[in-house]
Write a protein that holds these residues in place. Structure first.
Motif, PDB file in Angstrom:
ATOM      1  N   LEU A 258      35.818  33.922  29.423  1.00 54.96           N
ATOM      2  CA  LEU A 258      36.554  34.192  30.667  1.00 54.96           C
ATOM      3  C   LEU A 258      37.083  35.629  30.673  1.00 54.96           C
ATOM      4  N   ASN A 259      37.689  35.996  29.559  1.00 53.69           N
ATOM      5  CA  ASN A 259      38.246  37.353  29.478  1.00 53.69           C
ATOM      6  C   ASN A 259      37.165  38.429  29.534  1.00 53.69           C
ATOM      7  N   ALA A 260      36.006  38.070  28.912  1.00 47.86           N
ATOM      8  CA  ALA A 260      34.880  39.013  28.969  1.00 47.86           C
ATOM      9  C   ALA A 260      34.418  39.188  30.408  1.00 47.86           C
ATOM     10  N   ALA A 261      34.400  38.066  31.162  1.00 44.17           N
ATOM     11  CA  ALA A 261      33.989  38.108  32.569  1.00 44.17           C
ATOM     12  C   ALA A 261      34.951  38.977  33.373  1.00 44.17           C
ATOM     13  N   ILE A 262      36.234  38.851  33.049  1.00 47.65           N
ATOM     14  CA  ILE A 262      37.252  39.648  33.748  1.00 47.65           C
ATOM     15  C   ILE A 262      37.038  41.135  33.472  1.00 47.65           C
ATOM     16  N   GLU A 263      36.789  41.436  32.177  1.00 49.22           N
ATOM     17  CA  GLU A 263      36.535  42.833  31.800  1.00 49.22           C
ATOM     18  C   GLU A 263      35.293  43.368  32.505  1.00 49.22           C
TER      19      GLU A 263
ATOM     20  N   LEU B   8      45.692  23.537  39.473  1.00 49.39           N
ATOM     21  CA  LEU B   8      47.138  23.315  39.488  1.00 49.39           C
ATOM     22  C   LEU B   8      47.357  22.024  40.267  1.00 49.39           C
ATOM     23  N   ASN B   9      47.959  21.062  39.584  1.00 48.34           N
ATOM     24  CA  ASN B   9      48.221  19.772  40.233  1.00 48.34           C
ATOM     25  C   ASN B   9      46.936  19.218  40.876  1.00 48.34           C
ATOM     26  N   LYS B  10      45.857  19.330  40.147  1.00 49.69           N
ATOM     27  CA  LYS B  10      44.528  18.812  40.546  1.00 49.69           C
ATOM     28  C   LYS B  10      43.932  19.470  41.795  1.00 49.69           C
ATOM     29  N   GLU B  11      44.480  20.620  42.149  1.00 49.48           N
ATOM     30  CA  GLU B  11      43.907  21.377  43.269  1.00 49.48           C
ATOM     31  C   GLU B  11      43.338  22.677  42.712  1.00 49.48           C
ATOM     32  N   GLU B  12      42.383  23.267  43.454  1.00 48.41           N
ATOM     33  CA  GLU B  12      41.789  24.519  43.011  1.00 48.41           C
ATOM     34  C   GLU B  12      42.433  25.706  43.722  1.00 48.41           C
ATOM     35  N   TYR B  13      42.821  26.661  42.906  1.00 46.24           N
ATOM     36  CA  TYR B  13      43.400  27.904  43.424  1.00 46.24           C
ATOM     37  C   TYR B  13      42.587  29.070  42.879  1.00 46.24           C
ATOM     38  N   GLY B  14      42.694  30.224  43.583  1.00 50.31           N
ATOM     39  CA  GLY B  14      41.982  31.392  43.100  1.00 50.31           C
ATOM     40  C   GLY B  14      42.833  32.645  43.220  1.00 50.31           C
ATOM     41  N   VAL B  15      42.448  33.640  42.398  1.00 50.20           N
ATOM     42  CA  VAL B  15      43.117  34.941  42.491  1.00 50.20           C
ATOM     43  C   VAL B  15      42.051  36.012  42.275  1.00 50.20           C
ATOM     44  N   ASP B  16      42.167  37.104  42.992  1.00 57.30           N
ATOM     45  CA  ASP B  16      41.178  38.188  42.895  1.00 57.30           C
ATOM     46  C   ASP B  16      41.100  38.665  41.455  1.00 57.30           C
ATOM     47  N   ILE B  17      39.881  38.717  40.925  1.00 57.38           N
ATOM     48  CA  ILE B  17      39.697  39.035  39.499  1.00 57.38           C
ATOM     49  C   ILE B  17      40.223  40.440  39.168  1.00 57.38           C
ATOM     50  N   SER B  18      40.211  41.329  40.161  1.00 56.47           N
ATOM     51  CA  SER B  18      40.643  42.700  39.870  1.00 56.47           C
ATOM     52  C   SER B  18      42.146  42.777  39.622  1.00 56.47           C
ATOM     53  N   VAL B  20      43.567  40.558  37.710  1.00 56.04           N
ATOM     54  CA  VAL B  20      43.788  39.810  36.459  1.00 56.04           C
ATOM     55  C   VAL B  20      43.558  40.722  35.256  1.00 56.04           C
ATOM     56  N   ASN B  21      44.530  40.709  34.345  1.00 53.85           N
ATOM     57  CA  ASN B  21      44.401  41.464  33.099  1.00 53.85           C
ATOM     58  C   ASN B  21      43.686  40.651  32.022  1.00 53.85           C
ATOM     59  N   GLY B  22      43.990  39.367  32.056  1.00 55.32           N
ATOM     60  CA  GLY B  22      43.401  38.515  31.021  1.00 55.32           C
ATOM     61  C   GLY B  22      43.986  37.116  31.077  1.00 55.32           C
ATOM     62  N   ILE B  23      43.399  36.241  30.253  1.00 57.46           N
ATOM     63  CA  ILE B  23      43.857  34.849  30.214  1.00 57.46           C
ATOM     64  C   ILE B  23      44.302  34.531  28.789  1.00 57.46           C
ATOM     65  N   LEU B  24      45.425  33.817  28.677  1.00 55.34           N
ATOM     66  CA  LEU B  24      45.965  33.454  27.358  1.00 55.34           C
ATOM     67  C   LEU B  24      46.120  31.939  27.278  1.00 55.34           C
ATOM     68  N   MET B  76      47.391  36.481  33.166  1.00 54.47           N
ATOM     69  CA  MET B  76      48.198  37.703  33.168  1.00 54.47           C
ATOM     70  C   MET B  76      47.692  38.631  34.283  1.00 54.47           C
ATOM     71  N   LEU B  77      48.651  39.115  35.075  1.00 54.27           N
ATOM     72  CA  LEU B  77      48.296  39.831  36.313  1.00 54.27           C
ATOM     73  C   LEU B  77      48.792  41.276  36.315  1.00 54.27           C
ATOM     74  N   ASN B  78      48.105  42.084  37.163  1.00 52.26           N
ATOM     75  CA  ASN B  78      48.480  43.495  37.341  1.00 52.26           C
ATOM     76  C   ASN B  78      49.577  43.640  38.371  1.00 52.26           C
ATOM     77  N   ILE B  79      50.655  42.907  38.198  1.00 54.21           N
ATOM     78  CA  ILE B  79      51.748  43.087  39.162  1.00 54.21           C
ATOM     79  C   ILE B  79      53.007  43.399  38.373  1.00 54.21           C
ATOM     80  N   ASN B  80      53.924  43.980  39.085  1.00 59.00           N
ATOM     81  CA  ASN B  80      55.183  44.326  38.435  1.00 59.00           C
ATOM     82  C   ASN B  80      54.928  45.105  37.146  1.00 59.00           C
TER      83      ASN B  80
END
Lengths: 351, 150
Positions: A258-263, B8-18, B20-24, B76-80
């Protein structure tokens, strides 16, 4: 089941189905009884086996018989033939018979029977029911080849008894000899049965011990089996731990994808190739995760199966314990029977 | 547009990939709560020596509160200034969506309090609510975070 050994066939060296007179009557006792009886009543007597062979010494034989009739071969043979006939008739009727012998004396034959079979005969007599007729004895003396005058003289020594007295005497001998042999025979049979009983009890006892031993070995095996099965459970648990670890790796790999895809997305055009690799990585991790799920399903089935096996094993153990208790009870009963058998044996041996 | 899709709560949400910094993986971090913050702010985490704030989207959207589990993730997002994350149930996908499958939401529907919905994405039968990371926190939330930082 072979029940042949349950039948009282033998006791020691005695075959109860082929018993002999000497097996059931003490000959020295019979001799004394016969001698005293002969002397008391005034009758000669001898006991013979079914072949006609004497088993006792003759009691109170008169000179007429001992010194004259038996002194020639012809006389001896005629005596034997006469005895044989009398004995045969007695065996046939099963009762004492009184008859006149070849030499003109009154004799009797009393059969000794066991289970309808002749085992011996008490012969006796050498008496007369009336005064001897001289002519008759002269004729017989000639026939057998003895001195006629002396033979006639000897015939006068024969005691004169009534037919009833002779019959009664024969009856007394018949009753006593038969009662004695019957009692002895019953005792022999009892001893034989007791011996068989005792043998059977010992055999059962030995078999029970074997059973008890095998029950305990089955129980040990079952316990080992239970432990072994528990080991399987432990190993299955470890497999699950490994699976959790693999699942964690798969999760981590997926995250990496996933992170690679983001990069890649951030890199724009330059990241296109990389985004394909990232997709592949995610697919792989998803496959791994599914495989882990399948393996976990299998280990769950193994665990359930093991639990069931352990429960069944415990059931078996309980059954074995019940069996062991039952065997103990039977063993106790057999011991009681054994001691009773010893008592019986003592009773049967007391002559 | 490329989306990071999450559950989230069994629903699908999305956010623009640009954005997003990464997922933890949430389970790898301990969240320290911030006294006096609104319930939408779960707290802060220490990510490679830097303080990052995490928002609780369940609280934000008024869903039932659940503890973080094995699958929970921080996006993790590019905000704030790049130090805010969202707690989500799971990151499920990364998808491309073209403009024909993107619809903005009428002003009348989302109103003043729901201006964080950027639009609705459609992929076959799936309907993905696309969130706008910049509008997720209120000025009040920022003030708490900033106060804390200061």
């Amino acid at each position: 089941m072979n029940n042949q050994h349950l039948q009282p066939a033998r006791y020691g060296s005695i075959d109860v189905n082929n018993i002999k007179l000497t097996d059931v009557i003490d000959i020295s006792f019979l001799q004394k009884f016969q001698d005293d009886f002969a002397k008391g009543v005034g009758l000669a007597s001898v006991t013979v086996d079914p072949d006609g062979t004497p088993v006792t010494k003759p009691s109170s034989y008169i000179r007429f018989c001992a010194n004259y009739t038996h002194s020639t071969d012809i006389g001896d043979k005629r005596c034997a033939e006469s005895h044989r006939k009398g004995g045969e008739e007695a065996a046939r009727t099963g009762k004492p018979v009184v008859y006149e012998c070849h030499a003109g004396l009154i004799d009797f034959a009393a059969p000794i029977m066991l289970e309808g079979r002749l085992i011996g005969t008490i012969l006796g007599g050498q008496v007369l029911t009336s005064a001897p007729e001289e002519e008759k004895y002269r004729r017989i003396a000639k026939e057998i080849g003895v001195d006629a005058d002396e033979y006639v003289e000897a015939s006068k020594e024969a005691r004169i008894l009534s037919k009833e007295s002779i019959e009664s005497a024969a009856n007394v001998l018949f009753i006593v000899a038969n009662s004695m042999s019957k009692a002895a025979y019953q005792q022999l049979k009892l001893r034989s049965v007791v011996q068989t009983l005792s043998d059977s009890a010992h055999q059962i006892s030995a078999t029970m011990q074997e059973l008890a031993a095998s029950a305990s070995s089955v129980s040990d095996n079952q316990n080992e089996l239970n432990n072994e099965i528990k080991n399987v459970n432990a190993v299955t648990g470890k497999i699950d731990e490994v699976m959790d670890f693999i699942k964690d790796i798969a999760d981590e790999t997926r995250l990496l994808g996933l992170n690679a895809a983001i990069e890649a997305a951030r890199a724009g055009e330059a990241g296109l190739g990389f985004s394909v690799v990232a997709q592949e990585i995610r697919n792989l991790s998803s496959d791994s995760k599914q495989t882990v799920g399948k393996i976990k399903e299998l280990t769950t089935i193994i665990k359930e199966s093991v639990d069931k096996t352990v429960r069944m094993g415990n059931g078996t153990t309980a059954t074995i314990e019940q069996q062991a208790a039952a065997i103990e009870q039977v063993t106790a009963s057999i011991e009681e029977i054994s001691s009773l058998t010893e008592l019986l044996s003592d009773l049967a041996t007391q002559a | 547009m490329q989306l990071v899709v999450f559950a989230l709560n069994k629903e699908e949400y999305g956010v623009d990939i640009s954005a997003v910094n990464g997922i933890l993986r949430a389970k790898k971090f301990t969240i320290k709560s911030i006294p006096g913050s609104s319930k939408e702010v779960d707290g802060m985490i220490n990510l490679r020596g830097k303080i990052n704030y995490v928002l609780n989207l369940r609280a934000k959207f008024g869903f039932e509160y659940t503890d973080r589990d094995e699958e929970s993730k921080f996006i993790m997002l590019n905000i704030n200034e790049g130090n805010t994350g969202w707690i989500v149930d799971e990151v499920t996908d990364i998808v491309k969506i073209d403009d024909t499958h993107f619809q903005s939401v009428p002003q009348a529907i989302y109103g003043i309090n729901t201006n964080y919905i950027q639009g609705i994405g459609q992929i076959d039968d799936r309907v993905i609510i696309i969130l706008n990371p910049d509008s997720m926190l209120t000025a009040e939330d920022y003030s708490v975070i900033n106060t804390h930082e200061a």
